[in-house]
Design a protein around this motif. Structure first.
Motif, mmCIF file in Angstrom:
data_model
loop_
_atom_site.group_PDB
_atom_site.id
_atom_site.type_symbol
_atom_site.label_atom_id
_atom_site.label_comp_id
_atom_site.label_asym_id
_atom_site.label_seq_id
_atom_site.Cartn_x
_atom_site.Cartn_y
_atom_site.Cartn_z
ATOM 1 N N ILE A 1 -50.841 23.787 -3.038
ATOM 2 C CA ILE A 1 -51.238 25.653 -1.807
ATOM 3 C C ILE A 1 -50.234 25.742 -1.620
ATOM 4 N N GLU A 2 -49.288 24.391 -1.162
ATOM 5 C CA GLU A 2 -48.123 25.579 -0.046
ATOM 6 C C GLU A 2 -47.434 26.433 -0.912
ATOM 7 N N ALA A 3 -46.926 25.065 -1.910
ATOM 8 C CA ALA A 3 -45.802 25.705 -3.210
ATOM 9 C C ALA A 3 -46.228 26.700 -3.528
ATOM 10 N N CYS A 4 -47.454 27.554 -3.912
ATOM 11 C CA CYS A 4 -47.926 28.950 -4.230
ATOM 12 C C CYS A 4 -47.981 29.403 -3.317
ATOM 13 N N LEU A 5 -48.555 29.347 -2.021
ATOM 14 C CA LEU A 5 -48.652 30.634 -0.606
ATOM 15 C C LEU A 5 -47.117 31.111 -0.822
ATOM 16 N N GLY A 6 -45.721 30.168 -0.524
ATOM 17 C CA GLY A 6 -44.911 30.267 -0.866
ATOM 18 C C GLY A 6 -44.190 31.597 -1.289
ATOM 19 N N PHE A 7 -44.527 31.172 -2.550
ATOM 20 C CA PHE A 7 -44.570 32.240 -3.525
ATOM 21 C C PHE A 7 -45.164 33.837 -3.378
ATOM 22 N N VAL A 8 -46.335 33.542 -3.243
ATOM 23 C CA VAL A 8 -47.548 34.325 -3.371
ATOM 24 C C VAL A 8 -47.239 35.677 -2.120
ATOM 25 N N ALA A 9 -47.150 34.930 -1.216
ATOM 26 C CA ALA A 9 -47.012 35.404 0.063
ATOM 27 C C ALA A 9 -46.749 36.465 0.617
ATOM 28 N N PRO A 10 -44.689 36.006 0.215
ATOM 29 C CA PRO A 10 -43.975 37.402 1.092
ATOM 30 C C PRO A 10 -43.990 39.109 -0.210
ATOM 31 N N ALA A 11 -44.609 37.558 -1.741
ATOM 32 C CA ALA A 11 -44.564 39.509 -2.576
ATOM 33 C C ALA A 11 -46.245 40.059 -2.426
ATOM 34 N N VAL A 12 -47.101 39.231 -1.843
ATOM 35 C CA VAL A 12 -48.105 40.475 -1.307
ATOM 36 C C VAL A 12 -47.554 41.212 0.027
ATOM 37 N N GLU A 13 -46.921 40.778 0.915
ATOM 38 C CA GLU A 13 -46.883 41.200 2.132
ATOM 39 C C GLU A 13 -45.449 42.716 1.284
ATOM 40 N N GLN A 14 -44.704 42.841 0.843
ATOM 41 C CA GLN A 14 -43.901 43.299 0.301
ATOM 42 C C GLN A 14 -44.329 44.576 -0.492
ATOM 43 N N SER A 15 -46.390 44.104 -1.346
ATOM 44 C CA SER A 15 -45.671 44.880 -1.876
ATOM 45 C C SER A 15 -47.306 45.898 -1.155
ATOM 46 N N GLY A 16 -47.543 45.591 0.314
ATOM 47 C CA GLY A 16 -48.494 46.141 1.120
ATOM 48 C C GLY A 16 -49.754 45.708 0.992
ATOM 49 N N GLY A 17 -50.187 44.670 0.831
ATOM 50 C CA GLY A 17 -50.860 43.860 0.119
ATOM 51 C C GLY A 17 -51.535 44.825 -1.686
ATOM 52 N N GLN A 18 -50.980 45.034 -1.936
ATOM 53 C CA GLN A 18 -51.035 46.188 -3.311
ATOM 54 C C GLN A 18 -51.338 45.652 -4.150
ATOM 55 N N GLY A 19 -51.162 44.635 -4.136
ATOM 56 C CA GLY A 19 -50.951 43.161 -5.837
ATOM 57 C C GLY A 19 -49.317 43.650 -5.906
#
Length: 199
Positions: free
Chosen positions: A145-163
């Motif tokens: 889960i930590e590995a996935c969050l490390g990838f997903v969270a920055p991508a979501v933040e960059q998208s402004g939560g829009q996916g």
């Protein structure tokens, strides 16, 4: 994302879940936008093969295409074929060279290490999708889960939560006390409380 995760536990968990899928469940919904389970399994079948090629940096002839998601394309023998492909995926990403240089997956050029984390995230999140669709529990490891969050969270933040098109939909709100897995699911546009009965 400084270390390279082992895809083995997530791959074995996916194989075990797929072994529990009944034919009657293939037309039922999943948390992945209501996609039928058969279509999701077709998608898993294709993405496992695509990310094995990405790890080996060895691709078939012709242009690379995103994995399909069409139950009608789910070829007979998938219960045997997909676990075998999951084993091959795990072995391919245990090679240090898989995480180095550039590669390609689904028609997209990307660094090898990023492709590895995408593969891990696909296994974990779609594993949860399958588990919910068939009414099974899902227990991913904290390191996964930590590995996935490390990838997903920055991508979501960059998208402004829009996916992120082709990866996951707009983020869903969860409480401050949400588990790490629920936070991951919400970031990928899923309702962690989804059940097949509620659809």
């Amino acid at each position: 994302m400084t270390s390279t995760p082992d895809l083995g536990p997530a791959a074995r968990r996916m194989a075990a879940l797929l072994a529990d899928v009944r034919d009657s469940q293939l037309t039922g919904p999943t948390p992945n936008g209501g996609m039928p389970l058969g279509a999701l399994i077709d998608h898993v079948d294709g993405l496992v093969l695509a990310f094995t090629w990405a790890a080996a940096k060895d691709f078939p002839e012709g242009p690379s295409q995103p994995p399909t998601a069409d139950a009608a394309r789910l070829a007979p023998g998938w219960r045997t074929r997909i676990p075998e492909r999951l084993d091959a995926l795990t072995a391919a990403w245990r090679s240090p060279e898989a995480w180095q240089g550039m590669t390609q997956a689904g028609g997209v050029d990307l660094p090898g290490d990023q492709a590895g984390f995408v593969a891990m995230n696909e296994l974990v999140v779609h594993g949860w999708d399958v588990s919910r669709a068939i009414g099974r529990s899902y227990d991913a490891g904290a390191d996964e889960i930590e590995a996935c969050l490390g990838f997903v969270a920055p991508a979501v933040e960059q998208s402004g939560g829009q996916g992120v098109p082709g990866l996951f939909g707009p983020a869903v709100e969860v409480g401050d006390d949400a588990s790490a897995l629920d936070r991951l699911l919400a970031l990928t546009g899923r309702d962690p409380s989804w059940t097949a009965e509620r659809g």
